[in-house]
Design a protein around this motif. Sequence first.
Motif, PDB file in Angstrom:
ATOM      1  N   SER A 307       1.024  -1.134   0.028  1.00 26.61           N
ATOM      2  CA  SER A 307      -0.038   0.051  -0.180  1.00 26.61           C
ATOM      3  C   SER A 307       0.792   0.978  -0.069  1.00 26.61           C
ATOM      4  N   GLY A 308       2.284   1.036   0.213  1.00 30.60           N
ATOM      5  CA  GLY A 308       3.167   2.290   0.360  1.00 30.60           C
ATOM      6  C   GLY A 308       3.113   2.972   1.762  1.00 30.60           C
ATOM      7  N   ASP A 309       2.532   2.483   2.830  1.00 29.17           N
ATOM      8  CA  ASP A 309       2.693   2.779   4.141  1.00 29.17           C
ATOM      9  C   ASP A 309       3.945   2.006   4.664  1.00 29.17           C
ATOM     10  N   VAL A 310       4.605   2.846   5.631  1.00 24.50           N
ATOM     11  CA  VAL A 310       5.644   2.260   6.233  1.00 24.50           C
ATOM     12  C   VAL A 310       5.614   1.978   7.636  1.00 24.50           C
ATOM     13  N   TYR A 311       6.141   0.809   8.034  1.00 27.51           N
ATOM     14  CA  TYR A 311       6.088   0.212   9.442  1.00 27.51           C
ATOM     15  C   TYR A 311       7.376   0.189  10.038  1.00 27.51           C
ATOM     16  N   ALA A 312       7.532   0.836  11.155  1.00 29.88           N
ATOM     17  CA  ALA A 312       8.806   0.775  12.019  1.00 29.88           C
ATOM     18  C   ALA A 312       8.784   0.302  13.340  1.00 29.88           C
ATOM     19  N   SER A 313       9.702  -0.433  13.982  1.00 32.12           N
ATOM     20  CA  SER A 313       9.660  -0.711  15.203  1.00 32.12           C
ATOM     21  C   SER A 313      10.465  -0.217  16.053  1.00 32.12           C
ATOM     22  N   ASP A 323       2.484   7.222   6.938  1.00 34.20           N
ATOM     23  CA  ASP A 323       1.996   7.759   5.760  1.00 34.20           C
ATOM     24  C   ASP A 323       3.155   7.321   4.825  1.00 34.20           C
ATOM     25  N   GLY A 324       3.270   6.388   3.662  1.00 36.77           N
ATOM     26  CA  GLY A 324       4.433   6.551   2.845  1.00 36.77           C
ATOM     27  C   GLY A 324       4.718   7.542   2.075  1.00 36.77           C
ATOM     28  N   ASP A 325       3.700   8.467   1.713  1.00 34.94           N
ATOM     29  CA  ASP A 325       3.646   9.767   0.845  1.00 34.94           C
ATOM     30  C   ASP A 325       4.104  10.863   1.745  1.00 34.94           C
ATOM     31  N   ALA A 326       3.403  11.157   2.731  1.00 32.80           N
ATOM     32  CA  ALA A 326       3.451  12.277   3.572  1.00 32.80           C
ATOM     33  C   ALA A 326       4.574  12.069   4.776  1.00 32.80           C
TER      34      ALA A 326
END
Length: 681
Positions: A307-313, A323-326
């Motif tokens: 989907s382009g969103d980013v996940y971090a731990s 949000d991958g765009d903003a």
Amino acid sequence: MSDSHTDSIAAGSWLNERYDTSGWQRLISQCGTVVAAVLIVLAGVPVGPLSGSVGTAAAADDGTPVVITGGGDGNLKLITANNETVKWTYSRPNNLGSVRDSEIGDGAVYATFADEVHKVDVTDGTKMWNYTGHEYRVRAIDIGPDGYVYSGSQDDELHKIDPSDGSTVWTYSYGSTVEAVETAASGHIYVAGGSGEVHKVNPDGTNEWTYTGDSNQVLSMAVDSGNAVYYGSYKGYIRKLDPSSGSKVWEYNGHSNDVNGLEVTDSGNLLSAAEDSEVHKIDPSGPSRIWTYTHSGWLRDVSSGSSGDVYASDIDGYIVRVDGDAGSQVWDRNAVRIRAYTVSAGTATIPSTVSGTVTDDDGDPLENATISATSGQSTKTDASGAYSLQLSPGEYTLSVSKSGYADASRSMTVGGSSASGVDFTLYESGTYEQRFVLDDQTTDRRFSDDPKLIVWRPSPPSTTTTFNHNDSAFVRLQDGQRYNLTVIDGLAYYERVGFEANRSQPRETLVVGARENQTTPTPTPTIPERLQVRFEELEDESDGQEVVVRSPEPVTEVNYTIINETDDPVYNDTQEFEEPREYYEGELDEIISTNGTELSEDARLRYSGEFANGSAFNGTVPFETFESSGFLGGPTGAAGSEGGGSTGGLVVLAGGALIVAYRYRDRLTTAVSRIAGRITN
């Protein structure tokens, strides 16, 4: 492997390990206090073996993401990210250490436990095999495009493992603690770690080139679609290496602390997570920073979903979605009880549990009924009629079958959560649904309040249903079988004998009362209609009664129930006769009050039974005085009339060895002191 540190949290211990790979240092590290966690965020989309950075955060596709968590307690859990439901838990085997890294591919989860690699079924969390080829703690694993598993350890070795049985294919000596392992689409493997070197290893386990341009420990790696490798250093910089020569292409210095996680997105951009609490999205052609997300704590890993969103731990056990765009935060949540060191990228189809019960039309459970899905899964019901199936999200048709019953099926959509109460009712073979329509033509509309339909059958004795607002009642019938029908509404009742079920005529109208200026022909009486009962008070005994039962056909069984004025049963019994009876005469006296149940003159007796020829009969008999003339009873005889006081009594139409009499005075009475039976033909 995105995390370079040891599992020890003793002050300064991980700093020493970055440079010292001697045996005693490894031993100290392995015996240290273990605090680690692994999280895998998944989406409900099946794929083949994964490629991408080792120890990268899973970028869950929009829909129903799933998280696999593993920590210092040695437990591996699969949790749905939308409702935090634990789907399964894989507990630490043999008290092994914490989960250090994991990957998903080909329907399995590969996780490290101390010096072992375990393969776990992604659907239910059961162990498939465990690999024990390493001597020290396994720091990183990845799955190659060929489906084989590659593991790097503190024993300075890279191992290729056969995913089918967990056997060693080959070993490669790196010469220092292996901290990161990445596979490329070309089939090559990149390995790096404590020495700062990056090795490109051929699919056969031989070295193709070694990059020696850095003496600082490598903490993370990622590979792009062109097979170029990126690595992150504990000094905070990122370097890109040419896949052909191993030479440095560029260096990015945007971070001020350890770069623990790297990931290449589907669009080709680079994501980095560092201990400066920042996530950077980088255009690798520059390199230039696109945006920066600033977190509240040290970041351990990063990944991007389709989907382009980013996940971090982070180090506190939280997962944040950006949000991958903003580059703005969407949400964050505490995913694990202890520190979430790594998050492994992957997508997988996690099945949901579909469960229910299978019963017959009487509501009794059916054991050993087979439930099958169009996908091929099948199971059988247990003694309680219960079943459960594990089905991946999608469209299915569930079918149920059992010998002696008609098959049943239903279509359903399986989502990301379990579905219970998916129940089935099976009907005996040859049955169908009959619709009865009530046409009340009585002058005062006696059947317009709450009419009920009783369908009498040999076994079970009857089925009762209510007419709906369309004056229709629906009952399952056996094609070709004859049934007796009773319609009751308060004190009003109507009976029809010998209705023959016909599958080709599933609609039948029950006309109650005669139309004006219309005569109804008198049908020829059937055997049940010719069944006669006489009940009267003895002329020479004020307390005595006489019962006479005549039947044109021998009777083998009678079921009977006394119904009070509110239509509630107050007594019932069953009589079975070893020798069929056609005639019975009995005298009864000394009637004794028993349970004190008050009965009004509107009480009646409902009976059913079976002739010796196998056909069924039933009827309703009201209370009558000895002054009533003629024979009483019969399904459509005097039992169908209304009114009449009751100062005498009522007898069950047993026609056999035991007679039970009821006398209505002030209370219900049920005793018999003298019985004389006479059987004739």
